[in-house]
Design an enzyme around this catalytic site. Sequence first.
Site, PDB file in Angstrom:
ATOM      1  N   VAL A  38     -74.289 -65.488 -44.778  1.00  0.00           N
ATOM      2  CA  VAL A  38     -73.836 -64.223 -45.362  1.00  0.00           C
ATOM      3  C   VAL A  38     -74.873 -63.146 -45.096  1.00  0.00           C
ATOM      4  CG1 VAL A  38     -73.228 -63.012 -47.496  1.00  0.00           C
ATOM      5  CG2 VAL A  38     -72.550 -65.411 -47.168  1.00  0.00           C
ATOM      6  N   CYS A  39     -74.425 -62.000 -44.622  1.00  0.00           N
ATOM      7  CA  CYS A  39     -75.314 -60.865 -44.405  1.00  0.00           C
ATOM      8  C   CYS A  39     -74.915 -59.746 -45.357  1.00  0.00           C
ATOM      9  CB  CYS A  39     -75.243 -60.385 -42.956  1.00  0.00           C
ATOM     10  SG  CYS A  39     -76.477 -59.115 -42.586  1.00  0.00           S
ATOM     11  N   ILE A  40     -75.766 -59.512 -46.353  1.00  0.00           N
ATOM     12  CA  ILE A  40     -75.498 -58.483 -47.356  1.00  0.00           C
ATOM     13  C   ILE A  40     -76.845 -57.972 -47.862  1.00  0.00           C
ATOM     14  CG2 ILE A  40     -75.378 -60.142 -49.258  1.00  0.00           C
ATOM     15  CD1 ILE A  40     -73.165 -58.422 -50.486  1.00  0.00           C
ATOM     16  N   SER A  90     -74.359 -52.904 -46.360  1.00  0.00           N
ATOM     17  CA  SER A  90     -75.043 -54.001 -45.719  1.00  0.00           C
ATOM     18  C   SER A  90     -75.396 -53.632 -44.298  1.00  0.00           C
ATOM     19  CB  SER A  90     -74.142 -55.244 -45.741  1.00  0.00           C
ATOM     20  OG  SER A  90     -74.745 -56.314 -45.055  1.00  0.00           O
ATOM     21  N   CYS A 124     -76.197 -55.366 -41.065  1.00  0.00           N
ATOM     22  CA  CYS A 124     -76.213 -56.619 -40.327  1.00  0.00           C
ATOM     23  C   CYS A 124     -75.943 -56.334 -38.868  1.00  0.00           C
ATOM     24  CB  CYS A 124     -75.130 -57.577 -40.838  1.00  0.00           C
ATOM     25  SG  CYS A 124     -75.169 -57.857 -42.605  1.00  0.00           S
TER      26      CYS A 124
END
Length: 239
Positions: free
Chosen positions: A91-93, A223, A225
């Site tokens: 997960v990219c947050i 985010s 990413c």
Amino acid sequence: MAKTATSAATKALQQELKSIQKEPLEGFTVNLLNDNLFEWEVAIFGPPNTLYQGGYFKSHIKFPSDYPYSPPSVRFATKMWHPNIYENGDVCISILHPPVDDPTNTELPSEKWNPAQNVRTVMMSIISLLNEPNTYSPANVDASVMYRRYIDSKGADKEYENIIRKQVMSTRAEAERDGVKVPQTLEEYCVKASSSKDHENNNDDCILDYLDDLDPYDNNDDSDCNYNESNTDSGNEES
């Protein structure tokens, strides 16, 4: 120094796990992986009135030895198609990014991790992200493009929606194997805080309050990413 950090992290995680077990929180459940306090399995329930309604999505959280001063990492074990989830499930947050200075990163310091955060705030952010992805700096470019078409067409382009609904359907067997009844309505989804002293001043009774102001056709850049081939290895297996 390392032993001191690990000891503090152990105490923090023990307290947090005990609190969650004593006062179950809406939207997700937690269990230890292999009796390891630093690795949790978190099962997320798809929020009602979203594409993810009725879904049962398993993820793994790994905590660093200096938690809560450094953020945990979250990887979905359930196969996920989402602009901000890498193909391997990572997960990219923003909330999972350490508060370090990086001139190439557009996130505000207030959006990144800080020691006041915890598992619940991380899960709130991830559940929010499911319904409202950030497509400006995606982890999965193809999913981002597809989601953008879905949004721009006001839902007329069904490709993204169909993939998500198919993935939701595929999680039902896993929920049945685990003996879990996945909440389908707002009433089932929301777990009200008890009258215990730990919660008597908590007005945030339902995680869905966090989603009330979200417009699924409005994109929120929360985010930063970037697609990275190193995150496309296997590991995001469908449950």
